[in-house]
Design a protein around this motif. Structure first.
Motif, mmCIF file in Angstrom:
data_model
loop_
_atom_site.group_PDB
_atom_site.id
_atom_site.type_symbol
_atom_site.label_atom_id
_atom_site.label_comp_id
_atom_site.label_asym_id
_atom_site.label_seq_id
_atom_site.Cartn_x
_atom_site.Cartn_y
_atom_site.Cartn_z
ATOM 1 N N THR A 1 56.277 44.365 33.017
ATOM 2 C CA THR A 1 54.969 44.004 33.826
ATOM 3 C C THR A 1 55.073 43.725 35.347
ATOM 4 O OG1 THR A 1 56.040 41.742 33.604
ATOM 5 C CG2 THR A 1 54.682 42.411 31.683
ATOM 6 N N SER A 2 53.948 43.064 35.959
ATOM 7 C CA SER A 2 53.775 42.920 37.271
ATOM 8 C C SER A 2 51.839 42.647 37.567
ATOM 9 C CB SER A 2 53.647 44.488 38.189
ATOM 10 O OG SER A 2 53.761 44.132 39.452
ATOM 11 N N THR A 3 51.468 42.558 38.750
ATOM 12 C CA THR A 3 50.668 41.784 38.812
ATOM 13 C C THR A 3 50.092 42.654 40.257
ATOM 14 O OG1 THR A 3 51.612 40.487 41.351
ATOM 15 C CG2 THR A 3 51.056 39.493 38.921
ATOM 16 N N PHE A 4 49.057 42.613 40.736
ATOM 17 C CA PHE A 4 48.273 43.059 41.447
ATOM 18 C C PHE A 4 46.955 42.220 42.111
ATOM 19 C CE2 PHE A 4 45.412 46.560 42.245
ATOM 20 C CZ PHE A 4 44.726 46.844 44.413
ATOM 21 N N GLY A 5 46.413 41.794 43.159
ATOM 22 C CA GLY A 5 45.754 41.472 43.333
ATOM 23 C C GLY A 5 45.492 40.369 42.921
ATOM 24 N N SER A 6 44.202 39.478 41.670
ATOM 25 C CA SER A 6 44.008 38.159 40.995
ATOM 26 C C SER A 6 44.961 38.833 39.440
ATOM 27 C CB SER A 6 43.136 38.199 40.864
ATOM 28 O OG SER A 6 42.501 37.609 42.021
ATOM 29 N N GLY A 7 45.090 40.178 39.049
ATOM 30 C CA GLY A 7 45.414 40.499 38.118
ATOM 31 C C GLY A 7 46.489 41.478 36.705
ATOM 32 N N LYS A 8 46.927 41.553 35.994
ATOM 33 C CA LYS A 8 48.261 41.325 35.925
ATOM 34 C C LYS A 8 48.588 43.340 35.117
ATOM 35 C CE LYS A 8 47.675 36.863 34.329
ATOM 36 N NZ LYS A 8 48.190 35.768 32.259
ATOM 37 N N VAL A 9 49.296 43.801 35.159
ATOM 38 C CA VAL A 9 50.023 44.747 34.600
ATOM 39 C C VAL A 9 50.869 45.118 33.694
ATOM 40 C CG1 VAL A 9 50.478 47.269 35.212
ATOM 41 C CG2 VAL A 9 49.030 46.123 36.454
ATOM 42 N N GLY B 1 40.662 33.214 33.521
ATOM 43 C CA GLY B 1 40.824 31.727 32.532
ATOM 44 C C GLY B 1 41.872 31.952 33.288
ATOM 45 N N GLY B 2 43.082 30.490 32.684
ATOM 46 C CA GLY B 2 44.248 30.912 33.960
ATOM 47 C C GLY B 2 44.421 29.247 34.460
ATOM 48 N N SER B 3 45.965 29.293 35.125
ATOM 49 C CA SER B 3 45.815 27.719 35.832
ATOM 50 C C SER B 3 46.287 27.858 37.376
ATOM 51 C CB SER B 3 46.824 27.182 34.576
ATOM 52 O OG SER B 3 47.652 27.685 35.178
ATOM 53 N N THR B 4 46.546 29.125 37.725
ATOM 54 C CA THR B 4 47.298 29.196 38.598
ATOM 55 C C THR B 4 46.197 30.342 39.517
ATOM 56 O OG1 THR B 4 48.752 30.914 38.540
ATOM 57 C CG2 THR B 4 49.104 28.671 38.136
ATOM 58 N N CYS B 5 46.498 30.458 41.445
ATOM 59 C CA CYS B 5 45.592 31.369 42.267
ATOM 60 C C CYS B 5 45.844 32.307 42.403
ATOM 61 C CB CYS B 5 44.661 30.533 42.289
ATOM 62 S SG CYS B 5 43.515 31.727 43.402
ATOM 63 N N THR B 6 46.606 33.552 42.971
ATOM 64 C CA THR B 6 46.845 34.092 43.373
ATOM 65 C C THR B 6 46.462 34.239 44.827
ATOM 66 O OG1 THR B 6 48.233 35.272 42.000
ATOM 67 C CG2 THR B 6 48.003 36.766 44.058
ATOM 68 N N SER B 7 46.939 33.883 46.254
ATOM 69 C CA SER B 7 45.303 35.054 46.974
ATOM 70 C C SER B 7 45.728 35.761 47.154
ATOM 71 C CB SER B 7 46.684 34.515 48.219
ATOM 72 O OG SER B 7 45.954 33.428 48.200
ATOM 73 N N ALA B 8 44.533 36.920 47.297
ATOM 74 C CA ALA B 8 43.801 37.830 47.567
ATOM 75 C C ALA B 8 42.804 38.301 48.158
ATOM 76 C CB ALA B 8 43.682 38.633 45.853
ATOM 77 N N THR C 1 38.745 28.477 46.571
ATOM 78 C CA THR C 1 38.397 28.661 47.627
ATOM 79 C C THR C 1 37.921 29.693 47.412
ATOM 80 O OG1 THR C 1 40.336 27.579 48.952
ATOM 81 C CG2 THR C 1 38.524 29.052 50.322
ATOM 82 N N ALA C 2 36.500 30.662 47.366
ATOM 83 C CA ALA C 2 36.358 31.922 47.801
ATOM 84 C C ALA C 2 35.271 32.476 48.631
ATOM 85 C CB ALA C 2 36.384 32.331 45.867
ATOM 86 N N THR C 3 35.924 32.716 50.028
ATOM 87 C CA THR C 3 34.820 33.207 50.925
ATOM 88 C C THR C 3 34.504 34.779 51.241
ATOM 89 O OG1 THR C 3 36.428 31.345 51.965
ATOM 90 C CG2 THR C 3 34.768 32.740 53.395
ATOM 91 N N ALA D 1 34.966 41.294 53.282
ATOM 92 C CA ALA D 1 36.080 40.788 51.968
ATOM 93 C C ALA D 1 35.126 39.388 51.465
ATOM 94 C CB ALA D 1 37.170 39.997 52.923
ATOM 95 N N LEU D 2 35.974 39.713 50.391
ATOM 96 C CA LEU D 2 36.048 38.291 49.388
ATOM 97 C C LEU D 2 37.421 37.878 48.669
ATOM 98 C CD1 LEU D 2 34.795 36.326 48.142
ATOM 99 C CD2 LEU D 2 34.199 38.123 46.170
ATOM 100 N N ASN D 3 37.711 36.531 49.635
ATOM 101 C CA ASN D 3 39.066 36.455 50.188
ATOM 102 C C ASN D 3 39.566 34.619 49.226
ATOM 103 O OD1 ASN D 3 40.780 38.307 52.293
ATOM 104 N ND2 ASN D 3 38.985 37.014 53.416
ATOM 105 N N VAL D 4 39.975 34.721 48.417
ATOM 106 C CA VAL D 4 40.171 33.879 47.373
ATOM 107 C C VAL D 4 41.590 33.341 47.394
ATOM 108 C CG1 VAL D 4 38.380 35.145 45.915
ATOM 109 C CG2 VAL D 4 41.091 34.571 45.250
#
Length: 481
Positions: free
Chosen positions: A257-265, A321-328, A390-392, A477-480
């Protein structure tokens, strides 16, 4: 050059064939209900020869909607396909909505099977290469919070004899795309053909894939399959969960398993474990799903749950959904250097014409500038993860004009947010010929209020009947976080 005051000319360097957006639609924001009220939405791919040869990697012959075959399946035989056990098990929970894609994969389009309508995409041993546009769609979908389940097979498993097997196709997806080709997931699939093995799970009692609501995973199955080589230096989130006998660490990972941006693999090295042994007439199938020496059903179902956002531990979060945010940074092709990929808009908007200048690189977006009545549009769909506070949105804008007035806005650029039916939710800003100035100026807006929703950002440039005004955009850019 900056400061152009003559009508715009179309040059050969302009990107041609840029897809046309429906008239009258501005920045779209497709509202996604909260995860608790919406079933996890899973799309199984069947547009890349997944049923070639003896393969039958479908959940049902009723496509795109398996409910057309049986709306309340109680046994895997109620749906026809070698993945029917997988599909029926999910359907019976009442927490999943399942569909099958039978045409090219898209993201941000209007199709019912567009990836923006789903939480997870399952690629069950694809046997034809993904197009450039499809790779952009898949990678952007994951980067924006989607889940991707990649299932390979052994090298040489070219079921449709087109010269490509799943190992090559999935590696090509990861290494030859316009979004990120620098080992984005942190692993590569090995060119191996392992005849048999029962890979064992690592010890990790907190891992939601190995210890999920569908049971505990102890072993899987290889019946002619392959493994992956992990590269944590490229992506520290990559993790091997089951290993070929005698292997550990960065080699021989059969399930990872891994992650990329805000997603999962998730990666699985063989199609035999997901095969339930039944399918369409004439296919020779293998029942790995029910193999008594493995726990393949629990592995497939737990992984689907994790990818779709049913569990927030161990990786990135899906948009709904989800309870955490990955900065991306979430926008694909945000500097336009890959041409029209990821973006939709009026033909010729993305260009490397020398009549204007990019802020960085060679390409930029140029709306209006004709000196006659004209409208240009530019848009991209993106998911703002629900857990991000935060989403800019930001972009650099240069405006030049031949207008001489200092009081009347004859030509305008609108930046808007719409819902899925085209209703304007917000106009973030309106610029005009009155904003003309030398050089680029960065503009920024908060999109935090749209967390948990799928956003299609759109710029609309409208020009009057005489005297040009050019709206030139670069480095979006859309930085979260």
């Amino acid at each position: 050059m900056l400061g152009l005051t003559v009508p715009r000319r179309r040059l050969g360097a302009v990107i041609a064939g840029f897809s046309l957006v429906a008239a009258g639609v501005a920045v779209q924001l497709a509202a996604t209900p909260a995860a608790a009220a919406t079933p996890h939405r899973i799309l199984f791919d069947n547009a890349h020869a997944e049923t070639a040869g003896n393969a039958d990697w479908i959940i049902s012959t009723s496509q795109p909607d398996p409910l057309g075959q049986d709306s309340s399946p109680s046994a895997e035989s109620d749906w026809t396909g070698a993945l029917s056990s997988w599909g029926v098990a999910l359907q019976k929970t009442g927490d999943y909505s399942l569909k099958t894609a039978t045409s090219a994969l898209t993201y941000g389009g209007s199709s019912a099977t567009d990836l923006s309508n789903f939480d997870t995409l399952v690629l069950p041993e694809p046997n034809t290469l993904f197009t450039t546009a499809e790779k952009t769609a898949i990678m952007t979908f994951v980067k924006n919070g989607g889940g991707l389940f990649m299932i390979s097979d052994h090298t040489g498993a070219d079921r449709n004899n087109d010269g490509e097997d799943a190992v090559e196709i999935l590696n090509d997806l990861m290494t030859n795309n316009s979004v990120d080709s620098t080992d984005p997931f942190g692993f590569s699939i090995d060119s191996l053909s392992i005849s048999s093995d029962y890979p064992s799970a690592v010890s990790d009692s907190s891992n939601p894939v190995l210890h999920g609501s569908f049971g505990t995973v102890t072993k899987s199955l290889i019946a002619s399959g392959t493994t992956a080589t992990l590269k944590p230096a490229d992506n520290s989130a990559v993790k091997g969960l089951l290993y070929r006998t005698g292997y550990s660490g960065n080699t021989g990972a059969f399930f990872a398993t891994s992650t990329f941006g805000s997603g999962k693999v998730a990666f699985w090295g063989d199609s035999s474990p997901m095969d339930d042994g039944t399918g369409q007439s004439g296919n020779t199938l293998y029942d790995g799903w029910n193999d008594s020496g493995a726990t393949n059903a629990a592995l497939a179902l737990n992984a689907t749950e994790w990818l779709a956002g049913g569990s927030s531990s161990g990786g990135g979060d899906n948009g709904g959904g989800g309870s955490t945010c990955t900065s991306a940074q979430l926008l694909g092709n945000n500097g336009f250097e890959s041409g029209s990929s990821t973006w939709s808009g009026t033909s010729g908007v993305i260009t490397n014409s020398g009549d204007e200048s990019a802020r960085t690189g060679s390409y930029y977006a140029w709306l209006a500038g004709y000196g006659s009545a004209h409208t240009d549009t530019l848009s991209q769909s993106v998911t703002v993860p629900a857990a991000c506070t935060t989403a800019t949105l930001s972009f650099y804008l240069h405006v030049d004009t031949a207008e001489t007035t200092t009081s009347t806005a004859y030509d305008t650029l609108k930046v808007q947010v719409l819902n899925s039916s085209g209703t304007v939710l917000s106009t973030l800003a309106t610029y005009s010929n009155l904003n003309a100035a030398s050089g680029y100026t960065q503009r920024s807006f908060s999109l935090a209020g749209y967390a948990g929703q799928t956003v299609t950002l759109k710029f609309t440039g409208t020009e009057g009947s005489t005297l040009q005004t050019s709206f030139v955009i670069d480095d979006t850019a859309l930085n979260v976080s």
